[in-house]
Design a protein around this motif. Structure first.
Motif, PDB file in Angstrom:
ATOM      1  N   THR A   1     -11.130 -40.911  -8.086  1.00  0.00           N
ATOM      2  CA  THR A   1     -11.736 -41.945  -8.934  1.00  0.00           C
ATOM      3  C   THR A   1     -13.002 -41.459  -9.621  1.00  0.00           C
ATOM      4  O   THR A   1     -13.383 -41.994 -10.664  1.00  0.00           O
ATOM      5  N   VAL A   2     -13.658 -40.463  -9.042  1.00  0.00           N
ATOM      6  CA  VAL A   2     -14.902 -39.946  -9.631  1.00  0.00           C
ATOM      7  C   VAL A   2     -14.850 -38.428  -9.758  1.00  0.00           C
ATOM      8  O   VAL A   2     -15.880 -37.772  -9.877  1.00  0.00           O
ATOM      9  N   PHE A   3     -13.646 -37.865  -9.744  1.00  0.00           N
ATOM     10  CA  PHE A   3     -13.482 -36.418  -9.739  1.00  0.00           C
ATOM     11  C   PHE A   3     -14.163 -35.793 -10.959  1.00  0.00           C
ATOM     12  O   PHE A   3     -13.923 -36.190 -12.091  1.00  0.00           O
TER      13      PHE A   3
ATOM     14  N   THR B   1     -17.437 -35.761 -11.511  1.00  0.00           N
ATOM     15  CA  THR B   1     -18.728 -36.373 -11.845  1.00  0.00           C
ATOM     16  C   THR B   1     -19.820 -36.019 -10.840  1.00  0.00           C
ATOM     17  O   THR B   1     -20.990 -36.288 -11.090  1.00  0.00           O
ATOM     18  N   GLY B   2     -19.443 -35.455  -9.697  1.00  0.00           N
ATOM     19  CA  GLY B   2     -20.421 -35.164  -8.655  1.00  0.00           C
ATOM     20  C   GLY B   2     -20.727 -36.351  -7.771  1.00  0.00           C
ATOM     21  O   GLY B   2     -21.607 -36.280  -6.909  1.00  0.00           O
ATOM     22  N   LEU B   3     -19.991 -37.448  -7.943  1.00  0.00           N
ATOM     23  CA  LEU B   3     -20.277 -38.679  -7.191  1.00  0.00           C
ATOM     24  C   LEU B   3     -19.404 -38.834  -5.947  1.00  0.00           C
ATOM     25  O   LEU B   3     -19.503 -39.840  -5.248  1.00  0.00           O
ATOM     26  N   ALA B   4     -18.557 -37.855  -5.676  1.00  0.00           N
ATOM     27  CA  ALA B   4     -17.705 -37.937  -4.487  1.00  0.00           C
ATOM     28  C   ALA B   4     -18.358 -37.311  -3.272  1.00  0.00           C
ATOM     29  O   ALA B   4     -17.721 -37.158  -2.236  1.00  0.00           O
ATOM     30  N   CYS B   5     -19.644 -36.972  -3.388  1.00  0.00           N
ATOM     31  CA  CYS B   5     -20.313 -36.250  -2.301  1.00  0.00           C
ATOM     32  C   CYS B   5     -20.377 -37.069  -1.018  1.00  0.00           C
ATOM     33  O   CYS B   5     -20.408 -36.493   0.075  1.00  0.00           O
ATOM     34  N   GLY B   6     -20.399 -38.392  -1.115  1.00  0.00           N
ATOM     35  CA  GLY B   6     -20.452 -39.216   0.091  1.00  0.00           C
ATOM     36  C   GLY B   6     -19.253 -39.000   0.983  1.00  0.00           C
ATOM     37  O   GLY B   6     -19.384 -38.840   2.197  1.00  0.00           O
ATOM     38  N   ILE B   7     -18.061 -38.979   0.390  1.00  0.00           N
ATOM     39  CA  ILE B   7     -16.845 -38.743   1.147  1.00  0.00           C
ATOM     40  C   ILE B   7     -16.714 -37.273   1.519  1.00  0.00           C
ATOM     41  O   ILE B   7     -16.391 -36.918   2.660  1.00  0.00           O
ATOM     42  N   LEU B   8     -16.989 -36.373   0.580  1.00  0.00           N
ATOM     43  CA  LEU B   8     -16.827 -34.942   0.843  1.00  0.00           C
ATOM     44  C   LEU B   8     -17.764 -34.450   1.935  1.00  0.00           C
ATOM     45  O   LEU B   8     -17.434 -33.508   2.661  1.00  0.00           O
ATOM     46  N   SER B   9     -18.921 -35.064   2.051  1.00  0.00           N
ATOM     47  CA  SER B   9     -19.857 -34.629   3.086  1.00  0.00           C
ATOM     48  C   SER B   9     -19.368 -34.974   4.479  1.00  0.00           C
ATOM     49  O   SER B   9     -19.905 -34.478   5.474  1.00  0.00           O
ATOM     50  N   ALA B  10     -18.331 -35.825   4.572  1.00  0.00           N
ATOM     51  CA  ALA B  10     -17.821 -36.257   5.879  1.00  0.00           C
ATOM     52  C   ALA B  10     -16.474 -35.643   6.225  1.00  0.00           C
ATOM     53  O   ALA B  10     -16.049 -35.725   7.374  1.00  0.00           O
TER      54      ALA B  10
ATOM     55  N   THR C   1      -4.951 -29.552  -5.280  1.00  0.00           N
ATOM     56  CA  THR C   1      -5.406 -29.909  -6.619  1.00  0.00           C
ATOM     57  C   THR C   1      -5.796 -28.709  -7.476  1.00  0.00           C
ATOM     58  O   THR C   1      -5.789 -28.804  -8.703  1.00  0.00           O
ATOM     59  N   ALA C   2      -6.155 -27.598  -6.850  1.00  0.00           N
ATOM     60  CA  ALA C   2      -6.660 -26.453  -7.623  1.00  0.00           C
ATOM     61  C   ALA C   2      -5.562 -25.462  -7.988  1.00  0.00           C
ATOM     62  O   ALA C   2      -5.853 -24.412  -8.547  1.00  0.00           O
ATOM     63  N   TRP C   3      -4.308 -25.796  -7.669  1.00  0.00           N
ATOM     64  CA  TRP C   3      -3.214 -24.886  -7.972  1.00  0.00           C
ATOM     65  C   TRP C   3      -2.148 -25.602  -8.781  1.00  0.00           C
ATOM     66  O   TRP C   3      -1.852 -26.776  -8.541  1.00  0.00           O
ATOM     67  N   SER C   4      -1.589 -24.887  -9.740  1.00  0.00           N
ATOM     68  CA  SER C   4      -0.515 -25.443 -10.553  1.00  0.00           C
ATOM     69  C   SER C   4       0.456 -24.313 -10.879  1.00  0.00           C
ATOM     70  O   SER C   4       0.072 -23.329 -11.523  1.00  0.00           O
TER      71      SER C   4
ATOM     72  N   SER D   1     -12.946 -26.580 -12.333  1.00  0.00           N
ATOM     73  CA  SER D   1     -14.182 -27.015 -12.995  1.00  0.00           C
ATOM     74  C   SER D   1     -14.661 -28.349 -12.442  1.00  0.00           C
ATOM     75  O   SER D   1     -15.859 -28.555 -12.219  1.00  0.00           O
ATOM     76  N   MET D   2     -13.719 -29.257 -12.179  1.00  0.00           N
ATOM     77  CA  MET D   2     -14.108 -30.558 -11.623  1.00  0.00           C
ATOM     78  C   MET D   2     -14.576 -30.426 -10.177  1.00  0.00           C
ATOM     79  O   MET D   2     -15.503 -31.107  -9.748  1.00  0.00           O
ATOM     80  N   TRP D   3     -13.939 -29.535  -9.413  1.00  0.00           N
ATOM     81  CA  TRP D   3     -14.397 -29.295  -8.048  1.00  0.00           C
ATOM     82  C   TRP D   3     -15.811 -28.740  -8.039  1.00  0.00           C
ATOM     83  O   TRP D   3     -16.604 -29.051  -7.149  1.00  0.00           O
TER      84      TRP D   3
END
Length: 245
Positions: free
Chosen positions: A92-94, A96-105, A118-121, A131-133
């Protein structure tokens, strides 16, 4: 008429909290409608398996994320969550840098799974996804970043950087011999890849060096192994007729 002190004190009491419905979907809706303090208290009363049921029943990823933050430490809940659900929230916020709350856990294993999905195709790195990661990972503090990136397999990082990094020819001998290469000696093809390299280096310089060895040394290692085998085949006493000229 003047109120008694008992009456005045009684006016400040909070109304009893309602009981949460047994149905997880209805419980989720009630929590989302409640004020934050009441929602926190109600959610905290639930055992973890029931909390997870309520979270699974929350269809909107943004609403689901807000429920995680009802507990002081959401790490146990996040780490007990399916990767698919985590990806929905991060998505939902990929970028933007706003997913840090979930990623930090999340755990290193969860992040590795999320990153690889997500990083492979088509078997190659998806540069747009990478780039989004970068935007998400750069928002984490160094300790959190180290936990996540150090969970990635060197081969995954190697394929991410393949064809995107190089080192001067006089440095490649150092890679082969010891891997002791400084970040300043690495040549990055794009700014995006340079940022990713800096993130990995900040998390664990040895991990980045291992990645370079995977990229630049594996062919030399295989060749060296073949040479050793050939040498062994020609050692005295190893032929089919040992001891003969």
């Amino acid at each position: 008429m003047r109120r008694s002190s008992r009456q005045a004190a009684g006016d400040t009491r909070r109304a009893p909290l309602p009981a949460l419905p047994d149905d997880p979907f209805d419980a989720s809706r009630l929590l989302l409608r409640s004020d934050p303090a009441s929602a926190q208290e109600l959610f905290a009363r639930l055992p973890e398996p029931t909390q997870l049921q309520v979270l699974d029943a929350t269809t909107d990823p943004r609403d689901r994320e807000s429920l995680y933050y009802l507990v002081p430490d959401c790490q146990p809940l996040v780490r007990a969550t399916r990767v698919e659900s985590l990806l929905e929230m991060v998505g939902t916020v990929f970028g933007t840098g706003l997913a840090c709350g979930i990623l930090s856990a999340v755990s290193a294993e969860q992040f590795s799974d999320m990153f690889e999905r997500t990083a492979w195709s088509g078997g190659v790195a998806d540069r747009e996804a990478v780039s989004m990661w970068l935007a998400e990972l750069s928002a984490l503090d160094p300790e959190e970043l180290s936990v996540l990136l150090c969970g990635l397999d060197v081969e995954v990082l190697g394929e991410l950087f393949r064809g995107q990094v190089d080192v001067p020819i006089h440095v490649k001998g150092m890679v082969v011999a010891s891997g002791l290469v400084d970040l300043e000696q690495v040549e990055f093809q794009t700014e995006e890849v340079r940022l990713m390299g800096e993130l990995v280096w900040a998390a664990d310089p040895d991990l980045f060096r291992q990645t370079l060895r995977f990229l630049f040394v594996q062919d030399e290692d295989f060749a060296a192994d073949d040479d050793e085998v050939d040498d062994d085949d020609h050692q005295p006493g190893t032929s089919e007729n040992p001891g003969t000229d």
